[in-house]
Scaffold this motif. Structure first.
Motif, PDB file in Angstrom:
ATOM      1  N   LEU A  64       0.826  -1.203   0.000  1.00  0.00           N
ATOM      2  CA  LEU A  64       0.000   0.000   0.000  1.00  0.00           C
ATOM      3  C   LEU A  64       0.864   1.258   0.000  1.00  0.00           C
ATOM      4  CD1 LEU A  64      -2.571  -1.066   2.737  1.00  0.00           C
ATOM      5  CD2 LEU A  64      -2.862  -1.183   0.261  1.00  0.00           C
ATOM      6  N   LYS A  65       0.345   2.316  -0.650  1.00  0.00           N
ATOM      7  CA  LYS A  65       0.997   3.625  -0.626  1.00  0.00           C
ATOM      8  C   LYS A  65       0.029   4.614  -0.007  1.00  0.00           C
ATOM      9  CE  LYS A  65       1.041   6.369  -4.104  1.00  0.00           C
ATOM     10  NZ  LYS A  65       1.157   7.220  -5.250  1.00  0.00           N
ATOM     11  N   GLY A  66       0.472   5.277   1.059  1.00  0.00           N
ATOM     12  CA  GLY A  66      -0.339   6.285   1.729  1.00  0.00           C
ATOM     13  C   GLY A  66       0.533   7.469   2.077  1.00  0.00           C
ATOM     14  N   GLY A  67       0.184   8.161   3.137  1.00  0.00           N
ATOM     15  CA  GLY A  67       0.938   9.320   3.581  1.00  0.00           C
ATOM     16  C   GLY A  67       0.142  10.600   3.407  1.00  0.00           C
ATOM     17  N   SER A  68       0.778  11.734   3.679  1.00  0.00           N
ATOM     18  CA  SER A  68       0.080  13.006   3.590  1.00  0.00           C
ATOM     19  C   SER A  68      -0.088  13.489   2.152  1.00  0.00           C
ATOM     20  CB  SER A  68       0.814  14.072   4.407  1.00  0.00           C
ATOM     21  OG  SER A  68       2.088  14.342   3.857  1.00  0.00           O
ATOM     22  N   GLN A  69       0.725  12.963   1.240  1.00  0.00           N
ATOM     23  CA  GLN A  69       0.643  13.325  -0.182  1.00  0.00           C
ATOM     24  C   GLN A  69       0.623  12.053  -1.038  1.00  0.00           C
ATOM     25  OE1 GLN A  69       0.441  16.526  -1.338  1.00  0.00           O
ATOM     26  NE2 GLN A  69       0.450  17.260   0.768  1.00  0.00           N
ATOM     27  N   PRO A  70      -0.376  11.208  -0.897  1.00  0.00           N
ATOM     28  CA  PRO A  70      -0.367   9.926  -1.602  1.00  0.00           C
ATOM     29  C   PRO A  70      -0.474  10.047  -3.122  1.00  0.00           C
ATOM     30  CG  PRO A  70      -2.480  10.290  -0.563  1.00  0.00           C
ATOM     31  CD  PRO A  70      -1.578  11.402  -0.109  1.00  0.00           C
ATOM     32  N   ALA A  71      -0.743  11.225  -3.624  1.00  0.00           N
ATOM     33  CA  ALA A  71      -0.834  11.400  -5.073  1.00  0.00           C
ATOM     34  C   ALA A  71       0.547  11.526  -5.720  1.00  0.00           C
ATOM     35  CB  ALA A  71      -1.672  12.626  -5.408  1.00  0.00           C
ATOM     36  N   LEU A  72       1.604  11.588  -4.924  1.00  0.00           N
ATOM     37  CA  LEU A  72       2.955  11.661  -5.479  1.00  0.00           C
ATOM     38  C   LEU A  72       3.368  10.292  -6.012  1.00  0.00           C
ATOM     39  CD1 LEU A  72       4.775  13.736  -2.709  1.00  0.00           C
ATOM     40  CD2 LEU A  72       3.990  14.543  -4.938  1.00  0.00           C
ATOM     41  N   ALA A  73       4.175  10.279  -7.065  1.00  0.00           N
ATOM     42  CA  ALA A  73       4.721   9.033  -7.592  1.00  0.00           C
ATOM     43  C   ALA A  73       5.893   8.606  -6.713  1.00  0.00           C
ATOM     44  CB  ALA A  73       5.180   9.227  -9.026  1.00  0.00           C
ATOM     45  N   ALA A  74       6.062   7.295  -6.552  1.00  0.00           N
ATOM     46  CA  ALA A  74       7.156   6.787  -5.717  1.00  0.00           C
ATOM     47  C   ALA A  74       7.434   5.325  -6.065  1.00  0.00           C
ATOM     48  CB  ALA A  74       6.810   6.926  -4.243  1.00  0.00           C
ATOM     49  N   ASP A  75       8.607   4.859  -5.633  1.00  0.00           N
ATOM     50  CA  ASP A  75       9.039   3.488  -5.905  1.00  0.00           C
ATOM     51  C   ASP A  75       9.350   2.761  -4.601  1.00  0.00           C
ATOM     52  OD1 ASP A  75       9.077   3.771  -8.795  1.00  0.00           O
ATOM     53  OD2 ASP A  75      10.839   5.043  -8.501  1.00  0.00           O
ATOM     54  N   VAL A  76       9.147   1.453  -4.643  1.00  0.00           N
ATOM     55  CA  VAL A  76       9.471   0.609  -3.498  1.00  0.00           C
ATOM     56  C   VAL A  76       9.971  -0.731  -4.033  1.00  0.00           C
ATOM     57  CG1 VAL A  76       7.135  -0.334  -3.222  1.00  0.00           C
ATOM     58  CG2 VAL A  76       8.662  -0.218  -1.239  1.00  0.00           C
ATOM     59  N   ALA A  77      10.922  -1.315  -3.330  1.00  0.00           N
ATOM     60  CA  ALA A  77      11.450  -2.627  -3.700  1.00  0.00           C
ATOM     61  C   ALA A  77      11.020  -3.646  -2.654  1.00  0.00           C
ATOM     62  CB  ALA A  77      12.969  -2.577  -3.794  1.00  0.00           C
ATOM     63  N   VAL A  78      10.930  -4.886  -3.083  1.00  0.00           N
ATOM     64  CA  VAL A  78      10.603  -5.991  -2.195  1.00  0.00           C
ATOM     65  C   VAL A  78      11.785  -6.942  -2.216  1.00  0.00           C
ATOM     66  CG1 VAL A  78       9.017  -7.911  -1.786  1.00  0.00           C
ATOM     67  CG2 VAL A  78       8.164  -5.768  -2.737  1.00  0.00           C
ATOM     68  N   GLU A  79      12.277  -7.289  -1.027  1.00  0.00           N
ATOM     69  CA  GLU A  79      13.403  -8.222  -0.981  1.00  0.00           C
ATOM     70  C   GLU A  79      13.103  -9.351  -0.015  1.00  0.00           C
ATOM     71  OE1 GLU A  79      16.976  -6.161   0.240  1.00  0.00           O
ATOM     72  OE2 GLU A  79      16.508  -6.435   2.356  1.00  0.00           O
ATOM     73  N   VAL A  80      13.728 -10.484  -0.286  1.00  0.00           N
ATOM     74  CA  VAL A  80      13.621 -11.661   0.564  1.00  0.00           C
ATOM     75  C   VAL A  80      14.718 -11.557   1.621  1.00  0.00           C
ATOM     76  CG1 VAL A  80      13.755 -14.184   0.617  1.00  0.00           C
ATOM     77  CG2 VAL A  80      12.732 -13.023  -1.366  1.00  0.00           C
ATOM     78  N   TRP A  81      14.389 -11.930   2.846  1.00  0.00           N
ATOM     79  CA  TRP A  81      15.395 -11.930   3.911  1.00  0.00           C
ATOM     80  C   TRP A  81      16.511 -12.917   3.557  1.00  0.00           C
ATOM     81  CZ3 TRP A  81      12.782 -12.513   9.375  1.00  0.00           C
ATOM     82  CH2 TRP A  81      11.807 -11.520   9.539  1.00  0.00           C
ATOM     83  N   SER A  82      17.648 -12.739   4.163  1.00  0.00           N
ATOM     84  CA  SER A  82      18.742 -13.698   3.998  1.00  0.00           C
ATOM     85  C   SER A  82      18.493 -14.901   4.915  1.00  0.00           C
ATOM     86  CB  SER A  82      20.084 -13.051   4.358  1.00  0.00           C
ATOM     87  OG  SER A  82      20.167 -12.841   5.757  1.00  0.00           O
ATOM     88  N   SER A  83      19.167 -16.016   4.629  1.00  0.00           N
ATOM     89  CA  SER A  83      18.995 -17.206   5.478  1.00  0.00           C
ATOM     90  C   SER A  83      19.502 -16.944   6.895  1.00  0.00           C
ATOM     91  CB  SER A  83      19.692 -18.413   4.853  1.00  0.00           C
ATOM     92  OG  SER A  83      21.063 -18.151   4.669  1.00  0.00           O
ATOM     93  N   LYS A  84      20.539 -16.111   7.048  1.00  0.00           N
ATOM     94  CA  LYS A  84      21.039 -15.770   8.390  1.00  0.00           C
ATOM     95  C   LYS A  84      19.992 -14.987   9.179  1.00  0.00           C
ATOM     96  CE  LYS A  84      25.950 -15.853   7.489  1.00  0.00           C
ATOM     97  NZ  LYS A  84      27.229 -15.155   7.577  1.00  0.00           N
TER      98      LYS A  84
END
Length: 171
Positions: A64-84
């Motif tokens: 989800l993207k929210g915040g005080s200015q949710p109409a702004l464009a933005a990027d987010v990455a998804v990563e898998v945790w390491s085995s450690k």
């Protein structure tokens, strides 16, 4: 009567001009780092049950993207945790967690772009039941998990930045 009207108009003028430069304006209420805030809709710990009979099994993680200015464009990455990280998390909880091998699933996206109108996107995780069974079936005492986290230059809600998906099999 005219004096009273002039005083009222003067008061209204002062009130309007004072409010125009106020610290209480909407744009000044929230610090810049809270203009866009990303989070995962799913709970922190979820279980996904995979049927041995299916060719694939799909689980959706909603970002989800929210915040005080949710109409702004933005990027987010998804990563898998390491085995450690997974093992350390399991040690803290006293649980034998092990990272699900990467050949047992496919993530639809790991880089998400949100334009101004988009407030949520799903990451589809396609599990391969045959591969999961080879892994999980050979180590029944171990709990296999697929933990994901959000990474962004924008703010990520600390309480909702990760999801730990426990994978189990059924007939």
């Amino acid at each position: 009567m005219k004096k009273k009207n002039i005083l009222i108009l003067a008061f209204l003028f002062l009130l309007v001009t004072a409010c125009q430069k106020s610290d209480w304006e909407y744009d000044n209420l929230f610090p810049e780092e809270y203009e866009v805030v990303f989070s995962i809709k799913n709970a922190l710990n979820v279980t996904h049950v995979i049927s041995r009979e299916d060719e694939t099994s799909i689980y959706a993680v909603t970002v989800l993207k929210g915040g005080s200015q949710p109409a702004l464009a933005a990027d987010v990455a998804v990563e898998v945790w390491s085995s450690k990280e997974v093992e350390a998390y399991g040690d803290v909880l006293g649980t034998a967690y092990k990272l699900l091998p990467s050949d047992t699933y496919v993530l639809s996206d790991t880089e998400l772009h949100f334009d101004g109108s988009v407030r949520g996107k799903d990451i589809m995780i396609t599990f391969k039941p045959e591969k999961v069974e080879q892994c999980v079936g050979s180590n029944p005492e171990v709990i296999y998990v697929l933990p994901l986290r959000l990474i962004s230059e924008e703010t990520v809600d600390e309480a909702h930045k990760e999801v730990l998906i426990t994978v189990s099999l059924t007939d």
